[in-house]
Design an enzyme around this catalytic site. Structure first.
Site, PDB file in Angstrom:
ATOM      1  N   TRP A 186       0.818  -1.222   0.000  1.00 53.70           N
ATOM      2  CA  TRP A 186       0.000   0.000   0.000  1.00 53.70           C
ATOM      3  C   TRP A 186       0.841   1.256   0.000  1.00 53.70           C
ATOM      4  O   TRP A 186       0.488   2.253  -0.651  1.00 53.70           O
ATOM      5  CB  TRP A 186      -1.003  -0.020   1.154  1.00 53.70           C
ATOM      6  N   ASP A 200      -1.253   6.440   6.419  1.00 55.16           N
ATOM      7  CA  ASP A 200      -2.403   5.652   5.974  1.00 55.16           C
ATOM      8  C   ASP A 200      -2.736   4.609   7.042  1.00 55.16           C
ATOM      9  O   ASP A 200      -2.143   3.542   7.091  1.00 55.16           O
ATOM     10  CB  ASP A 200      -2.041   4.975   4.640  1.00 55.16           C
ATOM     11  N   LYS A 257     -12.492  -1.379   7.125  1.00 57.27           N
ATOM     12  CA  LYS A 257     -11.763  -2.448   7.818  1.00 57.27           C
ATOM     13  C   LYS A 257     -12.024  -2.395   9.318  1.00 57.27           C
ATOM     14  O   LYS A 257     -12.553  -3.323   9.894  1.00 57.27           O
ATOM     15  CB  LYS A 257     -10.275  -2.354   7.522  1.00 57.27           C
TER      16      LYS A 257
HETATM   17  N1  PLP Z   1      -4.423   1.529   2.242  1.00 54.18           N
HETATM   18  C1  PLP Z   1      -4.458   0.375   2.917  1.00 54.18           C
HETATM   19  C2  PLP Z   1      -3.524   0.161   4.056  1.00 54.18           C
HETATM   20  C3  PLP Z   1      -5.369  -0.627   2.535  1.00 54.18           C
HETATM   21  O1  PLP Z   1      -5.406  -1.779   3.199  1.00 54.18           O
HETATM   22  C4  PLP Z   1      -6.245  -0.391   1.445  1.00 54.18           C
HETATM   23  C5  PLP Z   1      -7.230  -1.382   0.998  1.00 54.18           C
HETATM   24  O2  PLP Z   1      -7.217  -2.534   1.249  1.00 54.18           O
HETATM   25  C6  PLP Z   1      -6.153   0.823   0.781  1.00 54.18           C
HETATM   26  C7  PLP Z   1      -5.253   1.767   1.201  1.00 54.18           C
HETATM   27  C8  PLP Z   1      -7.049   1.126  -0.374  1.00 54.18           C
HETATM   28  O3  PLP Z   1      -8.264   1.508   0.140  1.00 54.18           O
HETATM   29  P1  PLP Z   1      -9.534   1.811  -0.749  1.00 54.18           P
HETATM   30  O4  PLP Z   1      -9.933   0.529  -1.377  1.00 54.18           O
HETATM   31  O5  PLP Z   1     -10.505   2.334   0.257  1.00 54.18           O
HETATM   32  O6  PLP Z   1      -9.160   2.847  -1.749  1.00 54.18           O
END
Ligand code: PLP
Length: 361
Positions: free
Chosen positions: A101, A173, A197
């Site tokens: 990520w 994040d 989540k």
């Molecule tokens: N950041 C992290 C740590 C994630 O686990 C995820 C999705 O699994 C995301 C970003 C992406 O999130 P979204 O699908 O809400 O754009």
């Protein structure tokens, strides 16, 4: 059989919250309608919105010089929002890469600046780990620093509290770890998290932003991503995801009833120790993350004999243990054990794992 859902996201919600939402679905607060069907500008919904923000602030002990925004766009939306709101006249930002990520955030940031990528992935005694923060080589012209404290796919966590010079704007994040442990919000410029989540349904993204960082958005920043616009409009510049906001509010109340974030942190520690314990005590299962960087939320593990993967997934599903298949880029298994996963769920999983090993080991 009782079902325990180990999905990484959208993920399990507290059973009590779902029951309450079900009871209220068609007749919310005696209005004869559901909360989904009323105006976001009605006094009833504004009350929901304000309560949710207040409870969220209480839970994370958010200082008064921080704004909380209830946004659309998910974690990936914030990958764009962060540079669009914070670059100002700078052309670079520091991006720590410790997993999937963090690397995805870099990819998006490249549309707006030239990210300075700090590769923090290391190997310690053959195990995957992350360089300590003191070894992150920050550049001197970066608008901000970005990192991901919990890598949902890699099962890697960076639990250190940032302690950089006061002019370093730390953005993070927290999508898969928000509210799972206590944090010191004052060490951050921006904290963001997709709700799906550890908070509520998909569609809502929480952003905590320090006041002095508002008002610097790029001229081409879409209004719905502009922190100042959202702030000036109480997160209602466009129609917010009202049902997700309401349900997240119920989750915040539930969390308070459990004893808040400190209490969740304890249970989360117990849950993760139980699962890592079973993995570590056997040669049948394996997790290759160094102890110092193991995630308490997302625990990937491999079977020594991957030929048994399919059977493991079939049998675990039949035993009511759902969504254990690892992410496609990693393979193997992954158990996501967010706040709403009770200790009993992890106990059921570890009992199953021990029994599966006994029968197939
Ligand atoms: N950041 C992290 C740590 C994630 O686990 C995820 C999705 O699994 C995301 C970003 C992406 O999130 P979204 O699908 O809400 O754009």
């Amino acid at each position: 059989t009782q079902v325990f859902n180990f999905s990484s996201g959208p993920a399990v919600l507290p059973a009590d919250v779902l029951k309450q939402a079900q009871q209220e679905l068609c007749d919310w607060q005696g209005l004869g309608t559901s909360v989904m069907e009323i105006s976001h500008r009605s006094k009833e919904f504004i009350h929901v919105a304000e309560e949710a923000e207040k409870d969220f602030r209480d839970l994370l002990n958010i200082p008064s010089n921080y704004k909380v925004l209830f946004c659309h766009g998910g974690g990936r939306g914030q990958f764009a929002s962060i540079p669009l709101n914070l670059l100002g006249d700078k052309t670079t930002a520091d991006y720590v890469d410790a997993g999937y990520w963090a690397a995805s955030a870099v990819k998006e940031a490249k549309k707006y600046c030239v990210p300075h990528v700090i590769d923090a992935k290391i190997t310690v005694d053959g195990l995957r780990a992350v360089k300590p923060m003191s070894e992150w080589q920050l550049s001197n012209n970066a608008a901000y620093l970005h990192y991901c404290p919990n890598e949902t796919i890699d099962g890697i966590a960076i639990d250190e509290t940032p302690a950089f010079a006061s002019d370093v704007v730390v953005t993070a994040d927290f999508s898969s770890t928000i509210l799972s442990r206590e944090i010191d919000v004052s060490r951050f410029g921006v904290i963001y998290a997709g709700a799906q989540k550890n908070i509520g349904p998909a569609g809502l993204t929480l952003v905590i932003v320090r006041e002095d960082l508002l008002g610097k958005a790029h001229a081409a920043c879409p209004s719905i991503l502009d922190y100042s616009v959202l702030n000036e409009n109480d997160s209602m510049f466009n129609t917010p995801p009202t049902f997700a906001w309401y349900l997240s509010g119920l989750v915040f109340k539930w969390l308070k009833k459990q004893g808040g974030v400190a209490a969740m942190e304890k249970v989360n520690q117990q849950k993760s120790e139980l699962l890592y314990g079973v993995i570590d005590r056997s040669d049948f299962y394996r997790n290759d993350v160094a102890k110092s960087n193991r995630s308490r939320m997302n625990i990937p593990f491999q079977l020594a004999d991957s030929a048994l993967d399919k059977l493991f997934l079939e049998e675990s599903f039949a035993a009511g243990l759902h969504a254990l298949k690892g992410h496609r880029v990693v393979g193997g298994m992954r158990a996501s054990i967010y706040n709403a996963m009770p200790l009993a769920g992890v106990q059921a999983l570890t009992d199953f794992m021990v029994d599966f090993e006994r029968r197939h080991g």
